[in-house]
Design a protein around this motif. Structure first.
Motif, short mmCIF file in Angstrom:
data_model
loop_
_atom_site.label_atom_id
_atom_site.label_comp_id
_atom_site.label_asym_id
_atom_site.label_seq_id
_atom_site.Cartn_x
_atom_site.Cartn_y
_atom_site.Cartn_z
N SER A 37 0.82 -1.22 0.00
CA SER A 37 0.00 0.00 0.00
C SER A 37 0.85 1.26 0.00
CB SER A 37 -0.92 0.00 1.23
OG SER A 37 -0.13 -0.06 2.42
N LYS A 38 2.17 1.13 0.12
CA LYS A 38 3.06 2.29 0.18
C LYS A 38 4.31 2.01 -0.65
CE LYS A 38 1.68 3.51 4.87
NZ LYS A 38 1.55 4.89 5.19
N GLU A 164 -1.94 -6.50 1.33
CA GLU A 164 -3.24 -7.15 1.30
C GLU A 164 -3.26 -8.03 0.08
OE1 GLU A 164 -6.64 -4.62 1.53
OE2 GLU A 164 -5.65 -3.24 2.91
#
Length: 166
Positions: A37-38, A164
């Motif tokens: 996510s980053k 995820e």
């Protein structure tokens, strides 16, 4: 009968000792569609913010290539942080590899880097040698993580929070 019990107990003890040995842990998740996510830099920044580490400096692509022997062209993204002082062995390196076929090469280069970190501390600072010996290497899809820290497990937990499965 006693001989058989001794053999079984010896085997059980050997399994327990090998399961409890530190370092060189590689958790492989070869699923290629895993996405963080980053960015690597954001992940490393959050990891050192959440889990206190000694002062670490970010490496440039040229410095990373020299220390890890990884061609930056093989990487989509990376962040490598090493100690500002050579009295610590702590290190955090996150690599996002462009091509899944190059992940094994990057992981192998990371293992060589760990050996290079350990060498100077073997007789110089035994606590830092042990720290480096108990490193963590984690592979998730096209990502390779190296953590050398007394708080390696906590850093890995923060790192895991960036992923995820899709």
């Amino acid at each position: 009968m006693k001989k058989m019990i001794v053999i079984v107990l010896t085997m059980v003890l050997a399994m327990v000792v090998s399961a409890c040995s530190g370092g060189k842990t590689s958790t492989d998740d070869k699923t290629t569609n895993i996405e963080a996510s980053k960015s690597a830099k954001e992940m490393a920044e959050q990891m050192v913010t959440e889990v206190e580490q000694p002062s670490l400096m970010e490496l440039s692509p040229e410095e990373m290539e020299g220390m890890y022997n990884i061609d930056p062209a093989k990487l989509e993204d990376f962040s490598v942080r090493i100690p500002m002082m050579n009295t610590k062995s702590n290190e955090i390196a996150i690599f996002k590899v462009k091509d899944a076929n190059d992940v094994a090469d990057v992981e192998a280069a990371v293992k060589v880097r760990v050996e290079n970190v350990m060498k100077p501390f073997e007789h110089y600072l035994p606590d830092q040698y042990e720290n480096a010996k108990n490193h963590k290497i984690i592979v998730k899809g096209n990502y390779v993580l190296l953590v050398i820290s007394e708080s390696a497990d906590e850093l890995v937990k923060v790192y895991d929070s960036f992923f995820e499965k899709k």
